[in-house]
Write a protein that holds these residues in place. Structure first.
Motif, short mmCIF file in Angstrom:
data_model
loop_
_atom_site.label_atom_id
_atom_site.label_comp_id
_atom_site.label_asym_id
_atom_site.label_seq_id
_atom_site.Cartn_x
_atom_site.Cartn_y
_atom_site.Cartn_z
N HIS A 73 50.32 -21.24 85.48
CA HIS A 73 51.65 -21.76 85.77
C HIS A 73 51.85 -21.77 87.27
O HIS A 73 51.72 -20.75 87.94
N TYR A 74 52.17 -22.90 87.84
CA TYR A 74 52.32 -23.05 89.29
C TYR A 74 53.78 -22.81 89.66
O TYR A 74 54.68 -23.52 89.19
N GLU A 75 54.01 -21.81 90.50
CA GLU A 75 55.37 -21.48 90.94
C GLU A 75 55.33 -21.19 92.44
O GLU A 75 55.08 -20.07 92.87
N PRO A 76 55.57 -22.21 93.29
CA PRO A 76 55.42 -22.04 94.74
C PRO A 76 56.45 -21.10 95.35
O PRO A 76 56.21 -20.49 96.39
N GLU A 77 57.62 -20.94 94.76
CA GLU A 77 58.66 -20.08 95.32
C GLU A 77 59.33 -19.28 94.21
O GLU A 77 59.50 -19.77 93.09
N ASN A 78 59.72 -18.06 94.57
CA ASN A 78 60.46 -17.21 93.65
C ASN A 78 61.37 -16.32 94.49
O ASN A 78 60.99 -15.24 94.96
N ALA A 79 62.58 -16.78 94.75
CA ALA A 79 63.51 -16.08 95.63
C ALA A 79 63.85 -14.68 95.12
O ALA A 79 63.98 -13.73 95.89
N ARG A 80 63.96 -14.55 93.80
CA ARG A 80 64.29 -13.25 93.22
C ARG A 80 63.19 -12.21 93.50
O ARG A 80 63.47 -11.08 93.89
N LEU A 81 61.93 -12.63 93.34
CA LEU A 81 60.81 -11.73 93.60
C LEU A 81 60.73 -11.37 95.08
O LEU A 81 60.48 -10.20 95.44
N GLU A 82 60.97 -12.34 95.96
CA GLU A 82 60.91 -12.07 97.40
C GLU A 82 61.99 -11.08 97.82
O GLU A 82 61.75 -10.21 98.67
N LYS A 83 63.18 -11.20 97.25
CA LYS A 83 64.25 -10.25 97.57
C LYS A 83 63.90 -8.84 97.13
O LYS A 83 64.15 -7.87 97.84
N ARG A 84 63.30 -8.72 95.94
CA ARG A 84 62.90 -7.40 95.46
C ARG A 84 61.84 -6.78 96.35
O ARG A 84 61.90 -5.61 96.70
#
Length: 292
Positions: A73-84
């Motif tokens: 599964h391609y997911e270039p961005e994940n703002a929630r993960l970056e904040k954590r």
């Protein structure tokens, strides 16, 4: 699959090596338990991050290994993960910095009742200077250093006449008394380090640095230079002798002061001049010998 297993075994081996290793800190012999605390907190936080991240990596390698029919599964961005990640990283960094900053503040805040001594470094030996009865160290500077004045004492400063000079790589300290160690270098960078005291500080040419400590255990402890200072760096060692107040004062009273050293050298020079005068022939005899 094999890589995931190798990573898990690496984590296990690292934990066992740390837990069973015979190489650990020397028993502390000063008041700097806060420095040990800062080190232990840093090691604990780094250990938790190391174990957690590597086990997570091994788990993801195993769970998402290649299998027929599975698609990534391609997911270039994940703002929630970056904040954590940012939040927990900040917590970890703050946790490592806070104990160190507290310890450093104590380390450079010298008690008002601390005695003062001076440690001078040069390639590749230590020298020590103690204040005399006036409790004040005389001034010193590099321009005064010569064969007769290795500490660079200012001969015009009256406060330096009773200073006690020690050139034997042996520092004596009284047990249970705070002491401020003033540091000077006569040539290159050095570092005064006593592992049992958890105390160290650089000696920088042209700058006077310092730290303080209170010895809490009697004994002999090794002084090391912890800054590469030339080919003889490994030989730049000394000893700290921590003893009770009476033994310390007895030893200190047996050492030579700057004033006594000057008087002794003047006496030697005078004796040498008298011997030369006695050995020289009378002026008339020299003239006759020249005429012949």
């Amino acid at each position: 699959m094999h890589i995931a297993l190798a990573i898990a075994l690496l984590v296990l081996a690292s934990i066992l090596f740390h837990a069973l290793s015979p190489w650990w800190q020397t028993p502390i012999a000063s008041n700097w338990g806060s420095i040990d605390t800062a080190l232990h907190v840093t090691l604990l936080i780094c250990a938790l991050a190391f174990v957690g991240l590597n086990l997570f990596l091994a788990y993801t390698l195993w769970k998402y290994r290649h299998r027929p029919g599975n698609r990534a599964h391609y997911e270039p961005e994940n703002a929630r993960l970056e904040k954590r990640l940012t939040f927990w990283t900040a917590i970890g960094i703050a946790g490592m910095l806070a104990p160190g900053l507290i310890a450093w503040h104590e380390y450079v805040t010298v008690p008002a009742d601390a005695a003062v001594i001076e440690a001078t470094g040069q390639q590749w030996q230590w020298g020590f200077r103690y204040p005399g009865r006036d409790g004040v160290l005389g001034t010193a500077a590099v321009e005064h250093v010569d064969a007769d004045n290795p500490f660079g004492m200012n001969p015009r400063d009256p406060y330096g006449r009773d200073d006690v000079l020690v050139e034997t790589n042996e520092l004596h300290l009284p047990l249970g008394k705070p002491v401020k160690v003033v540091l000077r270098s006569k040539d290159v960078l050095h570092d005064f380090y006593v592992p049992h005291f958890r105390a160290k500080m650089d000696l920088v040419p042209g700058i006077v640095t310092y730290f303080w400590m209170t010895p809490t255990k009697s004994g002999s402890y090794e002084i090391l230079c912890a800054e590469l200072c030339g080919v003889g760096h490994h030989q730049m060692r000394g000893n700290v002798i921590v003893e009770d107040q009476r033994a310390y004062e007895t030893w200190l009273g047996e050492q030579m002061t700057f004033g006594q050293m000057l008087a002794e050298r003047e006496q030697q020079r005078g004796a040498g001049g008298t011997q030369l005068a006695r050995a020289a022939p009378p002026a008339g005899a020299a003239a006759k010998a020249g005429g012949r």
